[in-house]
Scaffold this active site. Structure first.
Site, PDB file in Angstrom:
ATOM      1  N   GLY A 270     -16.445  -0.196  -4.725  1.00 52.55           N
ATOM      2  CA  GLY A 270     -15.851   0.989  -5.325  1.00 52.55           C
ATOM      3  C   GLY A 270     -16.754   2.206  -5.325  1.00 52.55           C
ATOM      4  N   GLY A 271     -17.719   2.246  -4.401  1.00 50.07           N
ATOM      5  CA  GLY A 271     -18.621   3.382  -4.290  1.00 50.07           C
ATOM      6  C   GLY A 271     -19.950   3.202  -4.989  1.00 50.07           C
ATOM      7  CG  LEU A 272     -20.257   0.904  -8.597  1.00 54.47           C
ATOM      8  CD1 LEU A 272     -20.366  -0.269  -9.546  1.00 54.47           C
ATOM      9  CD2 LEU A 272     -20.490   2.214  -9.341  1.00 54.47           C
ATOM     10  CG  LEU A 273     -23.225  -1.584  -3.611  1.00 50.89           C
ATOM     11  CD1 LEU A 273     -22.746  -2.845  -2.900  1.00 50.89           C
ATOM     12  CD2 LEU A 273     -24.651  -1.786  -4.132  1.00 50.89           C
ATOM     13  N   GLY A 274     -22.767   3.181  -2.616  1.00 52.24           N
ATOM     14  CA  GLY A 274     -22.740   4.291  -1.666  1.00 52.24           C
ATOM     15  C   GLY A 274     -23.603   5.464  -2.072  1.00 52.24           C
ATOM     16  N   GLY A 275     -24.597   5.234  -2.936  1.00 49.12           N
ATOM     17  CA  GLY A 275     -25.465   6.327  -3.379  1.00 49.12           C
ATOM     18  C   GLY A 275     -24.903   7.056  -4.584  1.00 49.12           C
TER      19      GLY A 275
ATOM     20  CG  LEU B 150     -19.809   0.841   0.609  1.00 52.87           C
ATOM     21  CD1 LEU B 150     -19.743   2.308   0.980  1.00 52.87           C
ATOM     22  CD2 LEU B 150     -21.189   0.262   0.908  1.00 52.87           C
TER      23      LEU B 150
ATOM     24  CE1 TYR C 148      -3.327  -2.662  -0.026  1.00 53.43           C
ATOM     25  CE2 TYR C 148      -3.962  -2.045   2.198  1.00 53.43           C
ATOM     26  CZ  TYR C 148      -4.165  -2.805   1.074  1.00 53.43           C
ATOM     27  OH  TYR C 148      -5.191  -3.712   1.031  1.00 53.43           O
TER      28      TYR C 148
END
Length: 330
Positions: free
Chosen positions: A215-220, A213, A53
């Site tokens: 990559g953000g697709l399930l974050g609204g 989520l 990372y």
């Protein structure tokens, strides 16, 4: 904060894991330190990182950031269940990658130096190494444990049969073996329900979902795009996934609005409702994102909501079955 044991181990961990992949590339070091302090204030004691990372080969930037945070004292290290990983390439030399005994020894010592600690709570294989025999891997890991450098071992991105391989090889050595598996798992990506989750349950591994989520697709994402509050654009795999699943995501955001809950919190809460899940990894870039994630712990989804989520994002396979072979056979 809620706590649970990590798999069949006696180690108590928070129901949310602080993911640190953004520390360095997306979040400055001072802000990263503030986020880690706030995580402790919330009772989050489980932090996840990896030697790669920071995404500058060989530097381990994120581990260094965490190490300098530990060095501030104040019980920071003692209060943290520290998880890191090895496998990815740390140089262009041939033995600084994968899971040879050579790399395991060198990678562990390098992570310890960067993290400014003398032990790792959970040392995870970032991926399965198909060319290194399990006898070699477990022997190298057992040395680390005997030296007090590592307490527990885990896997990441393993198939179900890889978990079985690893555990049976450990059993032959009378070794504890794996206590956790870190897999991609969310409403849009449920493949682990076929064989990884059953294998983890059978062998007593706690499951740590990454990308909860997607990559953000399930974050609204659709709501944020509409009101101009999306923090970053979607491209590549995320953009393709949005195009493919737009109808389901529209239905998802509508359902979240009906129950008065933020989509990001619903996505996390759904994972917390799944049998065998120890704690999903949250990767906040800001304090606000971290604070908001705590809401998921108090969000209880009723049977009707869980059923509607299954309808929007069906389990893989046919007949509505989750585990294999029922998911694809009679």
């Amino acid at each position: 904060m809620e706590y649970t044991h990590l798999g069949r181990s006696g180690l108590s961990v928070s129901r949310l894991v602080l993911g640190t992949m953004n520390f360095g590339p997306e979040t400055t070091e001072p802000d990263s330190h503030t986020i880690m302090d706030r995580a402790h204030e919330h009772g989050i004691n489980f932090f996840d990182t990896a030697n790669v990372y920071g995404w500058k080969k060989g530097e381990g930037i994120t581990e260094q950031i965490i190490g300098r945070w530990f060095a501030q004292g104040g019980g920071r290290r003692e209060k943290t269940v520290l998880a890191t990983k090895l496998y990815g390439s740390m140089s262009d030399w041939p033995n600084d990658t994968f899971l040879s005994a050579h790399n395991i020894r060198r990678a562990a010592d390098a992570s310890l130096r960067r993290l400014q600690t003398d032990y790792i709570d959970l040392y995870q294989m970032h991926h399965v190494d198909r060319r290194t025999p399990w006898e070699e891997i477990w022997e190298a890991f057992s040395v680390l444990r005997q030296q007090g450098k590592v307490l527990y071992f885990g896997s990441s991105n393993f198939a179900g049969w890889h978990i079985a391989q690893a555990q049976e090889a450990a059993r032959e050595r009378h070794f504890l073996g794996l206590v956790s598996e870190q897999s991609i798992y969310n409403l849009l990506t449920r493949w682990v329900e076929l064989e990884v989750l059953p294998a983890a349950k059978h062998y007593g591994l706690g499951v740590i979902p990454w990308s909860p989520l997607h990559g953000g697709l399930l974050g609204g994402v659709l709501r944020k795009q509409a009101d101009g509050t999306a923090s970053r654009g979607l491209s590549g795999r995320s953009g393709d996934s949005l195009d493919k699943h737009r109808e389901a995501i529209e239905g998802y955001e509508k359902l979240c609005a009906e129950i008065g809950a933020d989509p990001a919190h619903v996505g996390l809460a759904w994972l917390l409702h799944q049998e065998g899940v120890t704690a999903p990894i949250i990767g906040p870039r800001t304090l606000e994102q971290l604070d908001g994630s705590l809401t998921a712990l108090d969000l209880k989804l009723d049977v009707d909501t869980l059923t509607r989520l299954d309808e929007l994002f069906p389990a893989p396979g046919t007949n509505g079955a989750k585990p294999a072979p029922e998911a694809y056979a009679w």
